[in-house]
Write a protein that holds these residues in place. Structure first.
Motif, PDB file in Angstrom:
ATOM      1  N   GLY A   1     -24.328  10.610  -3.230  1.00 32.34           N
ATOM      2  CA  GLY A   1     -23.223  10.972  -2.336  1.00 32.34           C
ATOM      3  C   GLY A   1     -21.947  10.218  -2.684  1.00 32.34           C
ATOM      4  N   LEU A   2     -22.108   8.968  -3.087  1.00 34.62           N
ATOM      5  CA  LEU A   2     -20.933   8.167  -3.421  1.00 34.62           C
ATOM      6  C   LEU A   2     -20.285   8.597  -4.724  1.00 34.62           C
ATOM      7  N   LYS A   3     -21.074   9.196  -5.623  1.00 39.48           N
ATOM      8  CA  LYS A   3     -20.526   9.635  -6.907  1.00 39.48           C
ATOM      9  C   LYS A   3     -19.396  10.629  -6.679  1.00 39.48           C
ATOM     10  N   GLU A   4     -19.640  11.554  -5.772  1.00 40.47           N
ATOM     11  CA  GLU A   4     -18.590  12.542  -5.452  1.00 40.47           C
ATOM     12  C   GLU A   4     -17.381  11.851  -4.829  1.00 40.47           C
ATOM     13  N   VAL A   5     -17.656  10.883  -3.959  1.00 46.56           N
ATOM     14  CA  VAL A   5     -16.567  10.150  -3.320  1.00 46.56           C
ATOM     15  C   VAL A   5     -15.760   9.382  -4.368  1.00 46.56           C
ATOM     16  N   VAL A   6     -16.476   8.780  -5.335  1.00 45.81           N
ATOM     17  CA  VAL A   6     -15.787   8.030  -6.386  1.00 45.81           C
ATOM     18  C   VAL A   6     -14.924   8.960  -7.222  1.00 45.81           C
ATOM     19  N   GLU A   7     -15.456  10.135  -7.573  1.00 43.54           N
ATOM     20  CA  GLU A   7     -14.673  11.098  -8.349  1.00 43.54           C
ATOM     21  C   GLU A   7     -13.413  11.506  -7.588  1.00 43.54           C
ATOM     22  N   ILE A   8     -13.575  11.780  -6.311  1.00 45.35           N
ATOM     23  CA  ILE A   8     -12.412  12.134  -5.488  1.00 45.35           C
ATOM     24  C   ILE A   8     -11.446  10.954  -5.441  1.00 45.35           C
ATOM     25  N   GLY A   9     -12.014   9.740  -5.305  1.00 40.83           N
ATOM     26  CA  GLY A   9     -11.180   8.543  -5.286  1.00 40.83           C
ATOM     27  C   GLY A   9     -10.401   8.363  -6.570  1.00 40.83           C
ATOM     28  N   GLU A  10     -11.045   8.634  -7.705  1.00 37.73           N
ATOM     29  CA  GLU A  10     -10.345   8.527  -8.984  1.00 37.73           C
ATOM     30  C   GLU A  10      -9.210   9.537  -9.051  1.00 37.73           C
ATOM     31  N   ASN A  11      -9.480  10.769  -8.594  1.00 40.66           N
ATOM     32  CA  ASN A  11      -8.418  11.786  -8.567  1.00 40.66           C
ATOM     33  C   ASN A  11      -7.270  11.343  -7.669  1.00 40.66           C
ATOM     34  N   LEU A  12      -7.631  10.814  -6.489  1.00 43.76           N
ATOM     35  CA  LEU A  12      -6.590  10.346  -5.578  1.00 43.76           C
ATOM     36  C   LEU A  12      -5.783   9.217  -6.224  1.00 43.76           C
ATOM     37  N   GLY A  13      -6.501   8.335  -6.944  1.00 47.69           N
ATOM     38  CA  GLY A  13      -5.814   7.245  -7.624  1.00 47.69           C
ATOM     39  C   GLY A  13      -4.816   7.763  -8.642  1.00 47.69           C
ATOM     40  N   GLN A  14      -5.235   8.771  -9.393  1.00 49.08           N
ATOM     41  CA  GLN A  14      -4.312   9.359 -10.387  1.00 49.08           C
ATOM     42  C   GLN A  14      -3.106  10.004  -9.687  1.00 49.08           C
ATOM     43  N   TRP A  15      -3.376  10.706  -8.616  1.00 50.05           N
ATOM     44  CA  TRP A  15      -2.273  11.350  -7.889  1.00 50.05           C
ATOM     45  C   TRP A  15      -1.351  10.306  -7.271  1.00 50.05           C
ATOM     46  N   GLN A  16      -1.975   9.224  -6.782  1.00 52.41           N
ATOM     47  CA  GLN A  16      -1.148   8.155  -6.206  1.00 52.41           C
ATOM     48  C   GLN A  16      -0.259   7.536  -7.274  1.00 52.41           C
ATOM     49  N   LYS A  17      -0.821   7.342  -8.469  1.00 49.78           N
ATOM     50  CA  LYS A  17      -0.014   6.788  -9.558  1.00 49.78           C
ATOM     51  C   LYS A  17       1.141   7.718  -9.878  1.00 49.78           C
ATOM     52  N   GLN A  18       0.840   9.028  -9.898  1.00 48.58           N
ATOM     53  CA  GLN A  18       1.877  10.005 -10.194  1.00 48.58           C
ATOM     54  C   GLN A  18       2.961   9.986  -9.119  1.00 48.58           C
ATOM     55  N   LEU A  19       2.549   9.698  -7.888  1.00 49.96           N
ATOM     56  CA  LEU A  19       3.535   9.648  -6.796  1.00 49.96           C
ATOM     57  C   LEU A  19       4.121   8.247  -6.617  1.00 49.96           C
ATOM     58  N   GLY A  20       3.564   7.265  -7.338  1.00 56.12           N
ATOM     59  CA  GLY A  20       4.098   5.914  -7.257  1.00 56.12           C
ATOM     60  C   GLY A  20       3.445   5.051  -6.188  1.00 56.12           C
ATOM     61  N   PHE A  21       2.279   5.465  -5.633  1.00 48.91           N
ATOM     62  CA  PHE A  21       1.588   4.668  -4.619  1.00 48.91           C
ATOM     63  C   PHE A  21       0.779   3.542  -5.271  1.00 48.91           C
ATOM     64  N   ASP A  22       0.448   2.537  -4.458  1.00 54.01           N
ATOM     65  CA  ASP A  22      -0.367   1.415  -4.923  1.00 54.01           C
ATOM     66  C   ASP A  22      -1.832   1.854  -5.011  1.00 54.01           C
ATOM     67  N   THR A  23      -2.438   1.725  -6.167  1.00 54.92           N
ATOM     68  CA  THR A  23      -3.838   2.133  -6.342  1.00 54.92           C
ATOM     69  C   THR A  23      -4.817   0.966  -6.197  1.00 54.92           C
ATOM     70  N   ALA A  24      -4.312  -0.215  -5.882  1.00 53.01           N
ATOM     71  CA  ALA A  24      -5.170  -1.401  -5.784  1.00 53.01           C
ATOM     72  C   ALA A  24      -6.258  -1.213  -4.723  1.00 53.01           C
ATOM     73  N   LYS A  25      -5.926  -0.565  -3.615  1.00 53.25           N
ATOM     74  CA  LYS A  25      -6.916  -0.353  -2.558  1.00 53.25           C
ATOM     75  C   LYS A  25      -8.035   0.573  -3.030  1.00 53.25           C
ATOM     76  N   MET A  26      -7.682   1.605  -3.766  1.00 53.22           N
ATOM     77  CA  MET A  26      -8.702   2.534  -4.264  1.00 53.22           C
ATOM     78  C   MET A  26      -9.605   1.845  -5.278  1.00 53.22           C
ATOM     79  N   GLU A  27      -9.031   1.044  -6.146  1.00 59.54           N
ATOM     80  CA  GLU A  27      -9.822   0.303  -7.128  1.00 59.54           C
ATOM     81  C   GLU A  27     -10.743  -0.700  -6.429  1.00 59.54           C
ATOM     82  N   SER A  28     -10.257  -1.276  -5.347  1.00 58.85           N
ATOM     83  CA  SER A  28     -11.072  -2.208  -4.580  1.00 58.85           C
ATOM     84  C   SER A  28     -12.293  -1.504  -3.989  1.00 58.85           C
TER      85      SER A  28
END
Length: 191
Positions: free
Chosen positions: A92-119
């Motif tokens: 179940g977490l694998k899907e969450v991690v994949e979504i999290g990685e996508n969100l991290g990429q989108w956050q980077k593209q939008l200029g958001f801090d990805t430190a929380k997602m990496e944490s």
């Protein structure tokens, strides 16, 4: 000559299947050992009822060894069940991690801090490492549970007291049994 790695990376479903098979085998072995433990207990009780101290020591030692194995296997069954639960959570977490990685990429593209997602991803990895550590600790405690002479004598004393109590409540030849028990207790006090 190539060596094969028995611990090659397997899929969560394969691992879950292997764990289920192992759990079944352990449970089957646990049931066999429980029967042996009861047989050793009955032998110890009979030996004690007949005043045969040597047979009691042999049977109680067998009882103690088998009891240690039953407890160890019970712990291993629990460990296998816990690992199955972790695999389900991981799937179940694998899907969450994949979504999290996508969100991290989108956050980077939008200029958001990805430190929380990496944490969050680090926390998931840490929890998996804790399962591995728990497995190692369980193995060490199983090794410790299989040894110990003081535990054996304590187990024998405990079994002797338990069986003497049972024998004292049994009907038939109660008077001769009472005399044997009193004799046994007197012999122990003089030793």
């Amino acid at each position: 000559m190539g060596l094969t790695n028995p611990f090659k990376k397997v899929s969560p479903e394969e691992l879950k299947t292997k764990l289920a098979i192992s759990e079944q085998r352990l449970t089957s072995r646990e049931k066999e050992l429980m029967k042996k433990r009861q047989g050793a207990r009955d032998s110890a009780k009979d030996a004690l009822a007949n005043g045969n101290d040597r047979e009691f020591r042999v049977a109680s030692r067998r009882y103690s060894m088998v009891d240690g194995q039953v407890n160890t296997i019970g712990s291993m069954v629990e460990m296998a069940q816990s690992m199955s639960d972790v695999i389900e959570m991981q799937t179940g977490l694998k899907e969450v991690v994949e979504i999290g990685e996508n969100l991290g990429q989108w956050q980077k593209q939008l200029g958001f801090d990805t430190a929380k997602m990496e944490s969050a991803i680090t926390t998931i990895r840490t929890s998996m490492e804790k399962v591995n550590t728990a497995t190692s600790m369980m193995t060490s405690s199983m090794d410790a549970a299989m040894g110990g002479d003081t535990e054996l004598s304590e187990m024998q004393d405990s079994l002797r007291s338990e069986l003497l109590a049972e024998l004292s409540t049994d009907t038939g030849s109660k008077d001769s049994l009472t005399k044997r028990i009193e004799s046994e207790m007197t012999d122990e006090d003089t030793v």
